[in-house]
Write a protein that holds these residues in place. Structure first.
Motif, PDB file in Angstrom:
ATOM      1  N   GLU A  16      59.613 -22.448  14.021  1.00 50.87           N
ATOM      2  CA  GLU A  16      60.273 -22.952  15.232  1.00 50.87           C
ATOM      3  C   GLU A  16      59.359 -23.957  15.919  1.00 50.87           C
ATOM      4  N   ARG A  17      59.891 -25.144  16.232  1.00 49.11           N
ATOM      5  CA  ARG A  17      59.045 -26.178  16.847  1.00 49.11           C
ATOM      6  C   ARG A  17      59.000 -26.093  18.368  1.00 49.11           C
ATOM      7  N   ARG A  18      60.007 -25.472  19.002  1.00 46.55           N
ATOM      8  CA  ARG A  18      60.062 -25.398  20.458  1.00 46.55           C
ATOM      9  C   ARG A  18      59.076 -24.332  20.940  1.00 46.55           C
ATOM     10  N   THR A  19      58.027 -24.782  21.606  1.00 47.26           N
ATOM     11  CA  THR A  19      56.889 -23.921  21.908  1.00 47.26           C
ATOM     12  C   THR A  19      57.277 -22.686  22.718  1.00 47.26           C
ATOM     13  N   LEU A  20      57.988 -22.877  23.828  1.00 48.43           N
ATOM     14  CA  LEU A  20      58.334 -21.744  24.678  1.00 48.43           C
ATOM     15  C   LEU A  20      59.240 -20.756  23.947  1.00 48.43           C
ATOM     16  N   PHE A  21      60.169 -21.278  23.188  1.00 46.63           N
ATOM     17  CA  PHE A  21      61.079 -20.421  22.432  1.00 46.63           C
ATOM     18  C   PHE A  21      60.307 -19.636  21.377  1.00 46.63           C
ATOM     19  N   ARG A  22      59.371 -20.318  20.698  1.00 47.43           N
ATOM     20  CA  ARG A  22      58.565 -19.651  19.673  1.00 47.43           C
ATOM     21  C   ARG A  22      57.669 -18.575  20.290  1.00 47.43           C
ATOM     22  N   ILE A  23      57.076 -18.880  21.454  1.00 48.52           N
ATOM     23  CA  ILE A  23      56.217 -17.903  22.140  1.00 48.52           C
ATOM     24  C   ILE A  23      57.028 -16.663  22.514  1.00 48.52           C
ATOM     25  N   GLY A  24      58.266 -16.877  22.977  1.00 47.68           N
ATOM     26  CA  GLY A  24      59.109 -15.749  23.349  1.00 47.68           C
ATOM     27  C   GLY A  24      59.400 -14.851  22.163  1.00 47.68           C
ATOM     28  N   MET A  25      59.776 -15.446  21.019  1.00 41.43           N
ATOM     29  CA  MET A  25      60.055 -14.647  19.834  1.00 41.43           C
ATOM     30  C   MET A  25      58.796 -13.934  19.350  1.00 41.43           C
ATOM     31  N   ARG A  26      57.660 -14.637  19.406  1.00 37.92           N
ATOM     32  CA  ARG A  26      56.403 -14.042  18.959  1.00 37.92           C
ATOM     33  C   ARG A  26      56.035 -12.827  19.827  1.00 37.92           C
ATOM     34  N   LYS A  27      56.251 -12.936  21.104  1.00 32.83           N
ATOM     35  CA  LYS A  27      55.936 -11.822  22.010  1.00 32.83           C
ATOM     36  C   LYS A  27      56.789 -10.596  21.688  1.00 32.83           C
ATOM     37  N   ILE A  28      58.075 -10.819  21.439  1.00 33.96           N
ATOM     38  CA  ILE A  28      58.964  -9.709  21.080  1.00 33.96           C
ATOM     39  C   ILE A  28      58.490  -9.042  19.798  1.00 33.96           C
ATOM     40  N   LEU A  29      58.130  -9.846  18.807  1.00 34.85           N
ATOM     41  CA  LEU A  29      57.702  -9.309  17.521  1.00 34.85           C
ATOM     42  C   LEU A  29      56.360  -8.600  17.619  1.00 34.85           C
ATOM     43  N   ASP A  30      55.430  -9.173  18.405  1.00 32.83           N
ATOM     44  CA  ASP A  30      54.101  -8.565  18.537  1.00 32.83           C
ATOM     45  C   ASP A  30      54.161  -7.201  19.220  1.00 32.83           C
ATOM     46  N   GLU A  31      55.145  -7.007  20.087  1.00 30.91           N
ATOM     47  CA  GLU A  31      55.253  -5.742  20.819  1.00 30.91           C
ATOM     48  C   GLU A  31      56.056  -4.685  20.063  1.00 30.91           C
ATOM     49  N   ALA A  32      56.657  -5.071  18.932  1.00 31.64           N
ATOM     50  CA  ALA A  32      57.479  -4.132  18.159  1.00 31.64           C
ATOM     51  C   ALA A  32      56.627  -3.401  17.129  1.00 31.64           C
ATOM     52  N   PRO A  33      56.782  -2.091  17.003  1.00 35.17           N
ATOM     53  CA  PRO A  33      56.001  -1.351  16.001  1.00 35.17           C
ATOM     54  C   PRO A  33      56.438  -1.704  14.588  1.00 35.17           C
ATOM     55  N   GLY A  34      55.478  -1.767  13.677  1.00 31.97           N
ATOM     56  CA  GLY A  34      55.793  -1.967  12.266  1.00 31.97           C
ATOM     57  C   GLY A  34      56.123  -3.386  11.876  1.00 31.97           C
ATOM     58  N   ILE A  35      55.829  -4.364  12.743  1.00 36.01           N
ATOM     59  CA  ILE A  35      56.129  -5.770  12.452  1.00 36.01           C
ATOM     60  C   ILE A  35      54.872  -6.609  12.654  1.00 36.01           C
ATOM     61  N   GLU A  36      54.612  -7.509  11.725  1.00 37.79           N
ATOM     62  CA  GLU A  36      53.453  -8.400  11.826  1.00 37.79           C
ATOM     63  C   GLU A  36      53.878  -9.843  11.556  1.00 37.79           C
ATOM     64  N   VAL A  37      53.551 -10.757  12.458  1.00 32.89           N
ATOM     65  CA  VAL A  37      53.786 -12.189  12.235  1.00 32.89           C
ATOM     66  C   VAL A  37      52.584 -12.740  11.489  1.00 32.89           C
ATOM     67  N   THR A  38      52.805 -13.159  10.256  1.00 37.60           N
ATOM     68  CA  THR A  38      51.685 -13.645   9.440  1.00 37.60           C
ATOM     69  C   THR A  38      51.401 -15.124   9.673  1.00 37.60           C
ATOM     70  N   HIS A  39      52.443 -15.921   9.960  1.00 36.54           N
ATOM     71  CA  HIS A  39      52.249 -17.348  10.219  1.00 36.54           C
ATOM     72  C   HIS A  39      53.293 -17.851  11.212  1.00 36.54           C
TER      73      HIS A  39
END
Length: 216
Positions: A16-39
């Motif tokens: 995702e190129r839109r910074t704020l949108f990407r940060i929002g999705m990353r935050k949701i994923l980082d706070e979820a158990p059992g999920i890792e954002v690799t890149h």
């Protein structure tokens, strides 16, 4: 089918190129158990470079060199047809391909996580409306039983037949019977259609789905 819901880490690439949108999705994923954002990537070129070894799910939104998410997803699937892809876009149409999901931009965190878990478990996912029986000129739907509702809840949460059998203390053949009967009563062609039906009718709420997906 992958068993990404039970005990295994779900690996995600976020495109995702839109910074704020990407940060929002990353935050949701980082706070979820059992999920890792690799890149995290913002171009199709970077996405192709970082997916030589496929993650469990690739989340594709607007990219700098391919702004339309559905087009980026189709190009990516042409290269990696076995990938599990979540397309985040308001106007995308669900491709006729297994392990592909579509999620509108207006979706909430629980819907996002439920879609990720469904795709990681090997299902398609679509958060759009399911066809209504009245619109098709069909008689009213048969009432589903409490047990069939339990099966639907687990099915929409991404459980396999064997996992549902263990959870409900049933045989796998009994679970298969309940799934087939459930789809027949609701006049749905497959499990992915049951997801759309559950969302549209409110039979199972989104928060309940994510809680179900996290249970062992």
């Amino acid at each position: 089918m992958k068993n990404a819901l039970i005990g295994n880490l779900i690996r995600i690439i976020l495109a995702e190129r839109r910074t704020l949108f990407r940060i929002g999705m990353r935050k949701i994923l980082d706070e979820a158990p059992g999920i890792e954002v690799t890149h995290q990537v913002d171009t199709f070129e970077s996405l192709a470079r970082h997916t030589r070894e496929l993650p469990d799910v690739v989340v594709i939104g607007c990219l700098a060199d391919v702004p339309r998410a559905p087009l980026a997803a189709r190009r990516f699937l042409d290269r990696r047809p076995s990938a599990s892809v979540l397309v985040v876009d308001d106007n995308a149409v669900l491709p006729d391909t297994p392990r592909v999901g579509v999620l509108p931009l207006t979706s909430g965190p629980d819907e996002f996580l439920s879609a990720i878990r469904m795709l990681a478990a090997g299902y398609a996912f679509y958060a759009g409306p399911a066809p209504r029986a009245a619109e098709r000129g069909e008689p009213p739907l048969e009432r589903i039983t409490r047990r069939e509702t339990d099966v639907l809840r687990l099915l929409v949460g991404g459980r396999t037949n064997s996992e549902m059998a263990r959870h409900l203390s049933l045989t796998e053949s009994t679970v298969k019977f309940h799934v087939q009967n459930l789809l027949r009563k609701l006049r749905l062609p497959n499990r992915a259609s049951a997801v759309a039906y559950a969302y549209e009718t409110g039979l199972i709420n989104v928060g309940e789905l994510s809680e179900t997906a996290r249970r062992p």
